[in-house]
Design a protein around this motif. Structure first.
Motif, mmCIF file in Angstrom:
data_model
loop_
_atom_site.group_PDB
_atom_site.id
_atom_site.type_symbol
_atom_site.label_atom_id
_atom_site.label_comp_id
_atom_site.label_asym_id
_atom_site.label_seq_id
_atom_site.Cartn_x
_atom_site.Cartn_y
_atom_site.Cartn_z
ATOM 1 N N HIS A 185 0.824 -1.209 0.000
ATOM 2 C CA HIS A 185 0.000 0.000 0.000
ATOM 3 C C HIS A 185 0.864 1.267 0.000
ATOM 4 C CE1 HIS A 185 -3.952 -1.691 -0.183
ATOM 5 N NE2 HIS A 185 -3.473 -2.691 0.532
ATOM 6 N N GLY A 186 2.057 1.181 0.607
ATOM 7 C CA GLY A 186 3.004 2.296 0.493
ATOM 8 C C GLY A 186 3.445 2.479 -0.944
ATOM 9 N N ALA A 219 -1.857 10.113 -10.706
ATOM 10 C CA ALA A 219 -1.979 11.288 -9.835
ATOM 11 C C ALA A 219 -3.410 11.424 -9.323
ATOM 12 C CB ALA A 219 -1.573 12.544 -10.597
ATOM 13 N N GLY A 220 -3.527 11.727 -8.040
ATOM 14 C CA GLY A 220 -4.829 11.952 -7.434
ATOM 15 C C GLY A 220 -5.565 10.686 -7.005
ATOM 16 N N MET A 221 -5.015 9.521 -7.300
ATOM 17 C CA MET A 221 -5.667 8.262 -6.916
ATOM 18 C C MET A 221 -5.200 7.852 -5.520
ATOM 19 S SD MET A 221 -5.312 6.137 -10.507
ATOM 20 C CE MET A 221 -6.086 4.659 -9.872
ATOM 21 N N ASP A 222 -6.077 7.177 -4.768
ATOM 22 C CA ASP A 222 -5.653 6.658 -3.471
ATOM 23 C C ASP A 222 -4.809 5.395 -3.695
ATOM 24 O OD1 ASP A 222 -7.378 4.101 -2.934
ATOM 25 O OD2 ASP A 222 -8.808 5.599 -3.669
ATOM 26 N N ALA A 223 -4.057 5.015 -2.684
ATOM 27 C CA ALA A 223 -3.099 3.906 -2.789
ATOM 28 C C ALA A 223 -3.768 2.606 -3.221
ATOM 29 C CB ALA A 223 -2.373 3.719 -1.460
ATOM 30 N N ARG A 280 15.448 -1.505 -4.958
ATOM 31 C CA ARG A 280 15.413 -0.030 -4.941
ATOM 32 C C ARG A 280 13.981 0.469 -4.758
ATOM 33 N NH1 ARG A 280 16.437 4.335 -3.024
ATOM 34 N NH2 ARG A 280 16.491 6.146 -4.361
ATOM 35 N N ILE A 281 13.022 -0.188 -5.383
ATOM 36 C CA ILE A 281 11.613 0.204 -5.203
ATOM 37 C C ILE A 281 11.237 0.056 -3.736
ATOM 38 C CG2 ILE A 281 9.218 -0.426 -5.728
ATOM 39 C CD1 ILE A 281 10.202 -1.087 -8.602
ATOM 40 N N GLU A 282 11.621 -1.057 -3.118
ATOM 41 C CA GLU A 282 11.319 -1.260 -1.694
ATOM 42 C C GLU A 282 11.968 -0.170 -0.848
ATOM 43 O OE1 GLU A 282 11.684 -4.622 1.814
ATOM 44 O OE2 GLU A 282 11.860 -5.252 -0.276
ATOM 45 N N GLU A 283 13.206 0.197 -1.147
ATOM 46 C CA GLU A 283 13.886 1.286 -0.424
ATOM 47 C C GLU A 283 13.104 2.585 -0.548
ATOM 48 O OE1 GLU A 283 17.962 1.904 -1.646
ATOM 49 O OE2 GLU A 283 18.372 -0.258 -1.505
ATOM 50 N N MET A 284 12.653 2.894 -1.768
ATOM 51 C CA MET A 284 11.899 4.122 -1.995
ATOM 52 C C MET A 284 10.611 4.145 -1.172
ATOM 53 S SD MET A 284 12.523 4.445 -6.121
ATOM 54 C CE MET A 284 11.077 5.415 -6.402
ATOM 55 N N VAL A 285 9.912 3.016 -1.134
ATOM 56 C CA VAL A 285 8.684 2.945 -0.336
ATOM 57 C C VAL A 285 9.000 3.152 1.129
ATOM 58 C CG1 VAL A 285 6.776 1.465 0.393
ATOM 59 C CG2 VAL A 285 7.477 1.455 -2.001
ATOM 60 N N ASN A 286 10.082 2.536 1.600
ATOM 61 C CA ASN A 286 10.449 2.657 3.018
ATOM 62 C C ASN A 286 10.884 4.063 3.396
ATOM 63 O OD1 ASN A 286 9.825 0.023 3.848
ATOM 64 N ND2 ASN A 286 11.771 -0.741 3.072
ATOM 65 N N LEU A 287 11.279 4.875 2.412
ATOM 66 C CA LEU A 287 11.665 6.264 2.682
ATOM 67 C C LEU A 287 10.465 7.210 2.752
ATOM 68 C CD1 LEU A 287 14.838 6.576 0.416
ATOM 69 C CD2 LEU A 287 14.753 6.504 2.933
ATOM 70 N N MET A 288 9.290 6.690 2.371
ATOM 71 C CA MET A 288 8.080 7.524 2.410
ATOM 72 C C MET A 288 7.777 7.895 3.863
ATOM 73 S SD MET A 288 6.557 7.631 -0.762
ATOM 74 C CE MET A 288 4.849 7.867 -0.379
ATOM 75 N N PRO A 289 7.250 9.105 4.096
ATOM 76 C CA PRO A 289 6.886 9.487 5.459
ATOM 77 C C PRO A 289 5.840 8.527 6.027
ATOM 78 C CG PRO A 289 6.642 11.337 3.944
ATOM 79 C CD PRO A 289 6.962 10.123 3.124
ATOM 80 N N ALA A 290 5.907 8.299 7.329
ATOM 81 C CA ALA A 290 4.942 7.432 7.994
ATOM 82 C C ALA A 290 3.546 8.020 7.882
ATOM 83 C CB ALA A 290 5.322 7.260 9.453
ATOM 84 N N GLU A 291 2.549 7.132 7.920
ATOM 85 C CA GLU A 291 1.155 7.563 7.852
ATOM 86 C C GLU A 291 0.804 8.362 9.099
ATOM 87 O OE1 GLU A 291 -1.685 4.467 6.891
ATOM 88 O OE2 GLU A 291 0.016 3.200 6.390
ATOM 89 N N VAL A 292 -0.053 9.336 8.923
ATOM 90 C CA VAL A 292 -0.553 10.115 10.048
ATOM 91 C C VAL A 292 -2.003 9.764 10.250
ATOM 92 C CG1 VAL A 292 -0.955 12.442 10.904
ATOM 93 C CG2 VAL A 292 1.062 11.986 9.514
#
Length: 152
Positions: free
Chosen positions: A52-53, A66-70, A139-151
């Motif tokens: 989902h990330g 763009a503009g779509m939910d995960a 690398r894709i997994e790394e990029m997802v893991n760098l995303m800010p945590a959910e609020v």
């Protein structure tokens, strides 16, 4: 949870992640609702959240999404790639045989862990082939893991 009226410790159903909160909201669940459900242990929650990330990352990085939910991004990628999909064929008069791809459910109680891992790898390969040719799955997994945590 502690019952405010009695001070008793009670069990409660709590959404564990952004996707869980989304699903509760989509289904119209509200605080204080009584629900009846079958309780099941989830698959690997880390991998589920990673997928989902990935949907969130793709929606922010690829113009087509763009503009779509995960969740919608993931289902679109699944359909576009044919990963973990079943095929259904129809005979339509004057058109002939038409085939469509139907994405399998990714729900914890619908898709086993092995199949879910196959899904992750297949979606990553699709993204690499179509949108991110310079990347690999790691690398894709790394990029997802760098995303800010959910609020919440």
């Amino acid at each position: 949870m502690i019952d405010a009226e009695t001070g008793e410790i009670c069990k409660a159903l709590v959404a564990d992640s952004g996707i869980d909160r989304f699903l509760c909201k989509e289904r119209g669940y509200r605080v204080g609702d009584q629900v009846r459900c079958e309780i099941k242990k989830p698959r690997n929650v880390k991998l589920h959240r990673l997928v989902h990330g990935l949907g969130k990352l793709v929606s922010q990085s690829v113009d087509k999404f763009a503009g779509m939910d995960a969740h919608s991004v993931i289902k679109r990628l699944q359909g576009d790639s044919g990963v973990c999909c079943t095929c259904e064929s129809f005979d339509i008069p004057d058109l002939g045989r038409v085939t469509r791809s139907i994405p399998e459910s990714l729900a914890f109680d619908e898709m086993p862990e092995e199949r879910f891992r196959e899904f992750w790898a297949g979606i990553c390969q699709h993204l690499i082939k179509v949108y991110w040719p310079g990347l690999d799955e790691a690398r894709i997994e790394e990029m997802v893991n760098l995303m800010p945590a959910e609020v919440a």
